[in-house]
Scaffold this motif. Structure first.
Motif, PDB file in Angstrom:
ATOM      1  N   ARG A 115      68.198   0.086  44.009  1.00  0.00           N
ATOM      2  CA  ARG A 115      68.525  -1.397  43.205  1.00  0.00           C
ATOM      3  C   ARG A 115      69.494  -1.986  44.415  1.00  0.00           C
ATOM      4  N   GLY A 116      69.060  -3.394  44.844  1.00  0.00           N
ATOM      5  CA  GLY A 116      70.113  -4.140  45.534  1.00  0.00           C
ATOM      6  C   GLY A 116      69.337  -3.961  47.098  1.00  0.00           C
ATOM      7  N   LEU A 117      70.399  -4.307  48.095  1.00  0.00           N
ATOM      8  CA  LEU A 117      69.960  -4.581  49.220  1.00  0.00           C
ATOM      9  C   LEU A 117      70.959  -3.574  50.172  1.00  0.00           C
ATOM     10  N   TYR A 118      70.343  -2.951  50.919  1.00  0.00           N
ATOM     11  CA  TYR A 118      71.224  -1.866  51.920  1.00  0.00           C
ATOM     12  C   TYR A 118      70.894  -2.356  53.586  1.00  0.00           C
ATOM     13  N   ILE A 119      72.127  -2.630  54.023  1.00  0.00           N
ATOM     14  CA  ILE A 119      72.071  -3.383  55.269  1.00  0.00           C
ATOM     15  C   ILE A 119      73.003  -2.165  56.287  1.00  0.00           C
ATOM     16  N   VAL A 165      76.852  -2.580  42.195  1.00  0.00           N
ATOM     17  CA  VAL A 165      76.151  -2.418  40.954  1.00  0.00           C
ATOM     18  C   VAL A 165      76.712  -2.443  39.423  1.00  0.00           C
ATOM     19  N   GLY A 166      77.854  -1.798  39.548  1.00  0.00           N
ATOM     20  CA  GLY A 166      78.651  -1.857  38.332  1.00  0.00           C
ATOM     21  C   GLY A 166      79.026  -3.413  38.023  1.00  0.00           C
ATOM     22  N   THR A 182      70.963 -11.730  40.226  1.00  0.00           N
ATOM     23  CA  THR A 182      72.176 -11.107  40.980  1.00  0.00           C
ATOM     24  C   THR A 182      71.667 -10.004  41.876  1.00  0.00           C
ATOM     25  N   LEU A 183      72.570  -9.737  42.967  1.00  0.00           N
ATOM     26  CA  LEU A 183      72.049  -8.719  44.228  1.00  0.00           C
ATOM     27  C   LEU A 183      73.353  -8.039  44.650  1.00  0.00           C
TER      28      LEU A 183
END
Length: 539
Positions: A115-119, A165-166, A182-183
């Motif tokens: 879930r989301g974006l990892y950079i 995330v929370g 949302t991100l």
């Protein structure tokens, strides 16, 4: 045609944004190719929520409840948010503080749903490709961390992803930001946490943190790329280390739509609690003296907003600074100390030195002590009794979280002050009966303000967020505390009222943007109604 229809239905059941499980009507099941893929009798929203609540009630450990809710979030988003909205007080501590602290610590061991974006620092120069891979067509709010200072737990590296995330779950539950817009983002530049570097299951980069120019360049590339794809996006910086937090806020605050919740959101919710306490004390803000245990992001953020409030109420700024004192790892921050960080300098006063916090209390004689240094038990019996000797109603704000890092618990605060303390905390504590009185302590939880702040800024399409917005949010929240709340020692409204509070705060923040020429969206005739209508509802 039949095969395609069945495939489409199966895809829907695998998509958390579109899946509604047994809530699909018979008509929807026929149209979407879902017949036969679900139990035959549709369930109502109330039945679904009751079923999930029953299952959760059988789970004992908060971390296990958090994992159950994470699974629900991953397969039926609307049900997840209905549950969180309808039972906010019960499940917010599971989705966020204090349980989120344990979620972060165990993140690499319990990871299941991407879930989301990892950079990472290894992606420098290629961030555009990563941003383009994000499936969200629109993004209104990003919460981003580099994991360096997670709550009071320190460096969590990539494991800090639990925080964005929370937080974004609360943006939706508390203020109706569409979850599809949302991100959550984590920027992995390594970690100095040796436990994680040695952990064979750790999911992040296995080297010490990258700092300096390479770090700054990666953050800049991230900011530019997300704003290129989503020009109106709000970026919330979360749980960065002190130096980087202040540097990033200084660099970007007046250039893009962004804020730092640890500095500005914490300040707004704390000041709001102070305003509530002053109604009990029947005193003015100008009569107060504040002593902070801690001198980092939260402490100087709160102190600065208090100074802004005093100036707004007519006090000279130089005089206003004198109402706030800091106590850090080296003792009371005074003018005679050298090598102070820039954020501490305005609060370095001509005072005698004090190496112990109790000595600082005796020297400064504060009306309010604010704990934001994650030193559990620091507000001990000696400190609390001294505060009670100085003040009829001492304000005791033990704001460090999670619960294990709190400066004191509610029962201790009330007991050691003979039930006279005006108490707020960073983590939830149960009601307390002391000295023949029943107290209902409530969290100075940022969720009271940051969702509403974001809602107002996104609704108005504000260009940036000046400090006046946070002062506006603090005052608006304080208006929502009832006399009944104050009678039981509650300095904040019930968490069950947070969604209604976000409408008020969102409208007030949007109004500030319109009045100060910061809004790019047209102003509606009925601003509050329009803000309420703008909010996502899990139906």
């Amino acid at each position: 045609m039949t095969d395609c229809s069945k495939h489409s239905g199966a895809d829907i059941l695998m998509d958390p944004h579109r899946n509604h499980g047994v809530a699909f009507s018979q008509k929807e099941r026929a149209e979407l190719g879902l017949r036969g893929l679900l139990p035959p009798v549709p369930a109502s929203s109330e039945q679904q929520v009751a079923r999930m609540h029953e299952m959760l009630s059988r789970i004992e450990l908060p971390i296990d409840k958090a994992m159950f809710l994470d699974s629900l979030h991953a397969h039926d988003e609307s049900l997840f948010f209905r549950l969180l909205i309808e039972r906010t007080e019960e499940y917010m501590p599971i989705v966020y503080t204090p349980t989120v602290g344990e979620v972060c610590q165990r993140f690499s061991h319990i990871f299941r749903y991407p879930r989301g974006l990892y950079i990472s620092i290894n992606d420098a120069g290629q961030v555009r490709e990563l941003v383009e891979n994000v499936p969200n067509e629109e993004v209104d709010v990003i919460v981003v961390t580099d994991g360096q200072r997670i709550l009071g737990l320190g460096d969590q590296g990539l494991n800090g992803m639990g925080i964005p995330v929370g937080k974004l779950s609360l943006y939706t539950a508390c203020a109706g930001i569409d979850p599809a817009k949302t991100l959550p983002v984590v920027i992995d530049v390594g970690t100095n946490n040796q436990e994680y570097l040695n952990d064979p299951l750790y999911l992040g980069l296995r080297h010490e943190r990258i700092t300096g120019e390479r770090y700054a360049a990666l953050i800049e590339e991230f900011v530019q790329e997300v704003r290129r794809r989503w020009p109106n996006v709000l970026i919330q910086f979360e749980d960065f280390g002190n130096h980087n937090a202040f540097e990033l806020l200084h660099r970007y605050q007046e250039k893009i739509l962004c804020f730092n919740d640890d500095i500005q959101g914490t300040a707004a919710v704390t000041l709001s609690g102070v305003y509530s306490a002053l109604r009990i004390k029947k005193e003015t803000l100008a009569e107060q003296r504040f002593l902070f245990l801690g001198a980092g992001e939260a402490a100087t953020g709160i102190a600065t907003l208090i100074v802004d409030a005093l100036v707004d109420e007519g006090m000279d700024r130089a005089e206003a600074y004198k109402h706030c004192c800091l106590f850090d790892s080296k003792g009371l921050v005074t003018a005679s100390r050298t090598g102070l960080a820039a954020n501490k300098l305005p609060f370095a006063h001509d005072l005698d030195s004090a190496d112990k916090f109790i000595d600082a209390v005796r020297l400064v004689r504060p009306t309010c002590i604010v704990g934001v240094a994650a030193q559990p038990g620091a507000f001990n019996s000696e400190v609390l009794r001294e505060m009670a000797a100085i003040n009829e109603h001492p304000m005791v704000f033990a704001l460090s979280n999670p619960t294990s890092r709190a400066e004191c618990d509610a029962e201790t605060a009330y007991r050691e002050t003979d039930g006279r303390a005006l108490f707020a905390s960073g983590s939830p504590f149960p009601p307390v009966d002391v000295c023949g009185k029943h107290f209902v302590p409530r969290q100075g939880n940022n969720c009271y303000v940051f969702p509403g702040l974001g809602l107002g800024a996104v609704f108005a399409k504000a260009t940036w967020m000046p400090d006046g917005m946070f002062l506006t949010a603090a005052r608006e929240l304080a208006k929502l505390v009832s006399e009944e709340d104050l009678a039981q020692g509650s300095l904040y409204p019930s968490l069950g009222e947070v969604r209604a509070a976000s409408v008020k705060i969102g409208a007030a923040v949007a109004d500030y943007a319109y009045r100060h020429g910061l809004a790019t969206a047209d102003r509606p005739d009925d601003l509050e109604a329009a803000v309420a209508a703008f909010m996502y509802k899990p139906e």
